[in-house]
Design an enzyme around this catalytic site. Structure first.
Site, PDB file in Angstrom:
ATOM      1  N   CYS A 221     -29.466 -31.405   5.810  1.00  0.00           N
ATOM      2  CA  CYS A 221     -28.967 -30.038   6.022  1.00  0.00           C
ATOM      3  C   CYS A 221     -29.519 -29.126   4.929  1.00  0.00           C
ATOM      4  O   CYS A 221     -29.117 -29.222   3.765  1.00  0.00           O
ATOM      5  CB  CYS A 221     -27.435 -30.045   6.008  1.00  0.00           C
ATOM      6  SG  CYS A 221     -26.725 -28.392   6.048  1.00  0.00           S
ATOM      7  N   CYS A 224     -26.929 -26.649   3.426  1.00  0.00           N
ATOM      8  CA  CYS A 224     -25.960 -27.244   2.483  1.00  0.00           C
ATOM      9  C   CYS A 224     -26.633 -27.583   1.147  1.00  0.00           C
ATOM     10  O   CYS A 224     -26.054 -27.345   0.088  1.00  0.00           O
ATOM     11  CB  CYS A 224     -25.374 -28.544   3.037  1.00  0.00           C
ATOM     12  SG  CYS A 224     -24.830 -28.463   4.739  1.00  0.00           S
ATOM     13  N   ASP A 225     -27.797 -28.195   1.200  1.00  0.00           N
ATOM     14  CA  ASP A 225     -28.357 -28.814   0.006  1.00  0.00           C
ATOM     15  C   ASP A 225     -29.622 -28.142  -0.536  1.00  0.00           C
ATOM     16  O   ASP A 225     -30.055 -28.473  -1.638  1.00  0.00           O
ATOM     17  CB  ASP A 225     -28.652 -30.302   0.295  1.00  0.00           C
ATOM     18  CG  ASP A 225     -27.380 -31.034   0.703  1.00  0.00           C
ATOM     19  OD1 ASP A 225     -26.340 -30.769   0.087  1.00  0.00           O
ATOM     20  OD2 ASP A 225     -27.412 -31.847   1.635  1.00  0.00           O
TER      21      ASP A 225
END
Ligand SMILES: Cc1cc2nc3c(=O)[nH]c(=O)nc-3n(C[C@H](O)[C@H](O)[C@H](O)COP(=O)(O)OP(=O)(O)OC[C@H]3O[C@@H](n4cnc5c(N)ncnc54)[C@H](O)[C@@H]3O)c2cc1C
Length: 413
Positions: A221, A224-225
């Site tokens: 993701c 997200c990261d």
């Protein structure tokens, strides 16, 4: 200096830190990550909070309270996530709180059908993890996936949908006339009808090191990261729409993005291909397969790759790797349910269940409704369904279509 309301103090080799990071990431909860091995002041803070012991993860909240090595359930409780339903029986239980599930739920609740949604991660599903949805009708400038998901959730709440979070559905079935759902904490709920809207998830490469370094250099993701890779060198694996779109997003953070493509061309729309191929931060390596993720002290440092024409192998240094190679349906919990799945595990529904006038057992007097599964009264919508088109709008459309069929089913039963 922490910028979020939650600060997770840990170290890159710590499996419980990875688990907590994964939990926060899956629930789309912003947090700051501080590796205490790289920050002596942070290490001192952890030692002070733990009365002289260096225990990680230590998670500190905005009000100064903190949790040490929390389980996912403890973390969910601290974050105020509702994990237990208020009743044991509902008219309808929706499995999965993505665009399909939440749309169905707001339709049914609006018609006074008692509706419970059970979601294991963040509401909004894959859409919540998408930076920008550019093809949503009615949003001429596009809409951030997280904003769309929050709006959908608020709308469902406005109509009285009961929402459970951080709760995984472990099994479903039919007992007498009732459908039942088992959740990961051992609870069991019953309903007159079920809707399965559990979507799909990223495929893995299944090569050595992949599982080991998830959350410690291997990611699925970018939203997200990606921010963890400011100024770093990363690899993206895959050659389709997701890989190319997410590579463009990752250029906002990383200094260099190398896309590793198994074949000799992208399987993405022409407009995205053009953007990727002309981007100064993106490099593409064709005919390249990842054979191993290699790290030191539990942190990814290198990828062993192979040119699949010459067979020549090379080890390339990378700070992180993002894998975008396709989707698998979230239907493992249906294995013993009697619900018919296709060969890839997607749910077969509606007229695809009727062959030469012969219906599945259980359908003695009628054909299945549109989006009804091989078990009468159990419906499916969105990406989890065989022949779905894997788009937010179509998932939401299937949610509303399923809701109307469920209304009819409940009227007749
Ligand atoms: C990177 C990326 C970019 C995309 N970009 C776009 C785009 O620009 N436009 C577009 O239209 N579409 C886009 N899509 C596709 C779109 O996000 C999906 O088609 C859509 O979200 C599908 O909705 P869904 O509700 O069927 O499933 P999902 O969104 O997958 O939601 C299913 C939900 O069920 C939950 N769940 C699964 N198993 C369980 C279980 N056992 N117990 C409890 N809960 C469970 C999951 O956590 C998830 O929240 C993109 C997808 C990705 C991955």
């Amino acid at each position: 200096m922490p910028t979020s309301e939650i600060t997770l103090y840990g170290a890159h080799w710590c499996p419980d830190c990875r688990r907590s990071k994964q939990f926060l990431g899956e629930h789309q909860i912003p947090y700051d990550w501080i590796d205490i091995e790289e920050d002596p002041a942070a290490e001192q803070l952890v030692i002070e909070k733990n009365q002289g012991k260096r225990i990680i993860p230590t998670i500190v909240f905005a009000d100064g309270s903190f949790l040490v090595e929390p389980s996912n359930a403890e973390l969910a409780a601290k974050l105020g996530l509702k994990t237990t339903a208020s009743r044991s029986h509902y008219d309808l239980i929706v499995l999965g709180g993505g665009p399909a599930g939440l749309t169905a739920a707001l339709y049914t609740a609006r018609e006074a059908i008692d509706t419970l949604v059970i979601e294991r991660a963040a509401f909004g599903g894959q859409a919540a993890g998408t930076e920008k949805l550019d093809n949503m009708p009615g949003f001429p400038d596009g809409v951030a996936g997280i904003e769309f998901s929050n709006r959908l959730r608020q709308q469902a709440e406005r109509f009285g949908v009961e929402l459970l979070q951080a709760q995984e559905v472990a099994g479903v079935g039919i007992h007498d006339n009732y459908k039942f759902v088992r959740t990961g904490d051992g609870s069991q709920y019953t309903a007159r009808a079920l809707l399965i809207a559990t979507g799909s998830r990223y495929k893995r490469l299944n090569v050595p090191g992949e599982n080991e370094y998830i959350g410690a250099g291997v990611h699925f993701c970018a939203t997200c990261d990606g921010p963890f890779y400011k100024g770093k060198q990363i690899a993206v694996i895959g050659g389709g729409n997701s890989a190319t779109e997410e590579s463009l997003l990752l250029t906002k953070f990383a200094d260099q993005v190398t896309i590793l493509v198994r074949g000799g061309e992208f399987k993405a729309t022409r407009i995205i291909q053009d953007k990727v191929l002309s981007h100064p931060k993106i490099q593409v390596r064709w005919h390249t397969e990842v054979k191993e993720f290699i790290g030191a002290e539990s942190k990814l440092t290198h990828l062993r790759v192979q040119d699949n024409r010459s067979g020549q192998e090379e080890t390339i240094p990378k700070d992180g790797a993002f894998i975008f190679i396709g989707l698998v349906p979230n239907t493992k919990f249906l294995e013993d349910s009697g619900i018919l799945l296709n060969r890839w595990g997607f749910i077969v529904s509606g007229h695809n269940l009727v062959h030469g006038g012969s219906r599945p057992a259980g359908y003695r007097k009628r054909d299945p409704f549109l989006l009804e599964t091989s078990l009468p009264g159990v419906f499916a919508a969105g990406d989890v369904r065989d022949a779905s088109t894997k788009q937010v709008v179509s998932a939401a459309g299937e949610g509303s279509t399923a809701a109307l069929a469920i209304r009819e089913y409940l009227r007749l039963n």
